[in-house]
Design a protein around this motif. Structure first.
Motif, short mmCIF file in Angstrom:
data_model
loop_
_atom_site.label_atom_id
_atom_site.label_comp_id
_atom_site.label_asym_id
_atom_site.label_seq_id
_atom_site.Cartn_x
_atom_site.Cartn_y
_atom_site.Cartn_z
N TRP A 120 0.82 -1.22 0.00
CA TRP A 120 0.00 0.00 0.00
C TRP A 120 0.85 1.26 0.00
N ARG A 121 1.85 1.28 -0.86
CA ARG A 121 2.74 2.44 -0.94
C ARG A 121 2.06 3.60 -1.66
N ARG A 122 2.51 4.80 -1.33
CA ARG A 122 2.01 5.99 -2.01
C ARG A 122 2.76 6.14 -3.33
N LEU A 123 2.00 6.21 -4.43
CA LEU A 123 2.61 6.33 -5.75
C LEU A 123 2.70 7.78 -6.21
N TYR A 124 1.59 8.52 -6.07
CA TYR A 124 1.51 9.88 -6.60
C TYR A 124 0.85 10.79 -5.58
N GLN A 125 1.15 12.08 -5.70
CA GLN A 125 0.59 13.05 -4.77
C GLN A 125 0.58 14.43 -5.40
N ALA A 126 -0.30 15.26 -4.89
CA ALA A 126 -0.33 16.67 -5.30
C ALA A 126 -0.91 17.47 -4.14
N GLN A 127 -0.30 18.61 -3.88
CA GLN A 127 -0.81 19.54 -2.88
C GLN A 127 -1.45 20.69 -3.64
N THR A 128 -2.71 20.99 -3.32
CA THR A 128 -3.46 22.01 -4.06
C THR A 128 -3.65 23.25 -3.18
N ASP A 129 -4.43 24.20 -3.69
CA ASP A 129 -4.67 25.45 -2.97
C ASP A 129 -6.06 25.52 -2.36
N ARG A 130 -6.74 24.38 -2.25
CA ARG A 130 -8.11 24.39 -1.76
C ARG A 130 -8.44 23.09 -1.02
N PRO A 131 -9.37 23.11 -0.07
CA PRO A 131 -9.84 21.86 0.53
C PRO A 131 -10.52 21.02 -0.54
N LEU A 132 -10.23 19.72 -0.56
CA LEU A 132 -10.76 18.85 -1.60
C LEU A 132 -11.90 18.00 -1.05
N ASN A 133 -12.99 17.97 -1.82
CA ASN A 133 -14.17 17.19 -1.45
C ASN A 133 -14.37 15.97 -2.33
N LEU A 186 -0.21 11.65 -14.64
CA LEU A 186 0.76 10.96 -13.81
C LEU A 186 2.15 11.57 -14.03
N GLY A 187 2.91 11.71 -12.97
CA GLY A 187 4.28 12.19 -13.10
C GLY A 187 5.15 11.15 -13.77
N ALA A 188 6.33 11.57 -14.24
CA ALA A 188 7.20 10.68 -14.99
C ALA A 188 8.43 10.23 -14.20
N ALA A 189 8.54 10.64 -12.94
CA ALA A 189 9.71 10.26 -12.15
C ALA A 189 9.75 8.75 -11.95
N GLU A 190 10.95 8.21 -11.82
CA GLU A 190 11.11 6.76 -11.66
C GLU A 190 11.04 6.31 -10.21
N THR A 191 11.07 7.26 -9.26
CA THR A 191 10.98 6.91 -7.85
C THR A 191 9.64 7.38 -7.30
N PHE A 192 9.15 6.66 -6.31
CA PHE A 192 7.85 6.97 -5.71
C PHE A 192 8.04 7.33 -4.24
N PRO A 193 7.18 8.24 -3.70
CA PRO A 193 6.05 8.88 -4.38
C PRO A 193 6.50 9.94 -5.38
N CYS A 194 5.69 10.09 -6.40
CA CYS A 194 5.98 10.99 -7.51
C CYS A 194 4.88 12.06 -7.56
N ASP A 195 5.27 13.29 -7.88
CA ASP A 195 4.28 14.36 -7.96
C ASP A 195 3.41 14.20 -9.20
N LEU A 196 2.11 14.40 -9.03
CA LEU A 196 1.21 14.50 -10.17
C LEU A 196 1.50 15.78 -10.94
N GLN A 197 1.28 15.77 -12.24
CA GLN A 197 1.51 16.94 -13.08
C GLN A 197 0.19 17.64 -13.36
N ALA A 198 0.13 18.93 -13.03
CA ALA A 198 -1.08 19.71 -13.30
C ALA A 198 -1.37 19.71 -14.79
N ASP A 199 -2.66 19.55 -15.14
CA ASP A 199 -3.06 19.45 -16.55
C ASP A 199 -4.22 20.39 -16.86
#
Length: 218
Positions: A120-133, A186-199
């Motif tokens: 159950w490892r964390r693969l991807y993540q993103a920190q945003t500017d708003r509370p997420l619902n 999805l981010g392209a980094a080879e190590t995890f966790p990897c940042d998601l890319q804003a689209d």
């Protein structure tokens, strides 16, 4: 969830009257509905419940930031994932149900690997500017998500949204800009966790977003 002699469905509810907060699995045989299972030993009342891989487990989200997995046949706890320090507002499985995305009022969205041996490892993540619902996963498989960075899908694979209602804030931060749906690749980094890319951002709402979903073909 499917069953050989009918259909099953699962529901969660808060405490009411003398009934404790619970998760309940029901069976529908085409004529009558019967309760098969009731789980009451929850860490906190469940805010969401969904069927997991193979319909053999169910997953519940909780205000303490935990995802809890339960065996659908016995109700025994199968594992816990501390996904966020704040509450989990929503979660969504990938189509193969080997990935799970979580969103939180802590303004973050995360994708977790539920594959065999992944712990159950964390693969991807993103920190945003708003509370997420809300959060939704597009048609991305675990094999694609953990594959070579250059070969991962180039399309939008994750969407998330939220924002605070104007009555819940005392400043002008609750503008309509907060209510757009955030798109991620999805981010392209080879190590995890990897940042998601804003689209990009899809606008058009004038209040907090609470539910999102992809069409099955993306």
């Amino acid at each position: 969830g499917g069953a050989a002699d009918g259909e099953r469905f699962v529901a969660c509810h808060n405490r009411f009257a003398s009934h404790p907060a619970a998760v309940r699995i029901f069976h529908f045989d085409g004529t009558a509905i019967t309760e098969n299972l009731c789980i009451t030993d929850l860490p906190t009342p469940a805010s969401q419940v969904r069927w997991g891989n193979g319909d053999d487990v169910i997953a519940t989200a909780h205000e303490n930031g935990e995802l809890v997995f339960w065996r659908a046949d016995t109700g025994a706890e199968a594992g816990r994932l501390k996904a966020h320090e704040s509450a989990i507002s929503k979660f969504d499985f990938s189509h193969d149900r080997e990935l799970i995305a979580t969103a939180s009022p802590d303004k973050s969205v995360r994708i977790w690997d539920l594959g065999e041996g992944a712990e159950w490892r964390r693969l991807y993540q993103a920190q945003t500017d708003r509370p997420l619902n809300a959060v939704a996963l597009g048609p991305v498989s675990r094999s694609a998500a953990v594959g070579v960075g250059a070969q991962r899908p180039a399309r939008c694979c994750v969407i998330a949204a939220g924002g605070q209602d104007a009555r819940d804030v005392t400043t002008s931060s609750s503008s309509t800009e907060q209510f757009g749906t955030l798109k991620f690749k999805l981010g392209a980094a080879e190590t995890f966790p990897c940042d998601l890319q804003a689209d990009g951002v899809t606008k058009g709402h004038f209040g907090p977003v609470h539910t999102l979903a992809f069409a099955r073909d993306g």
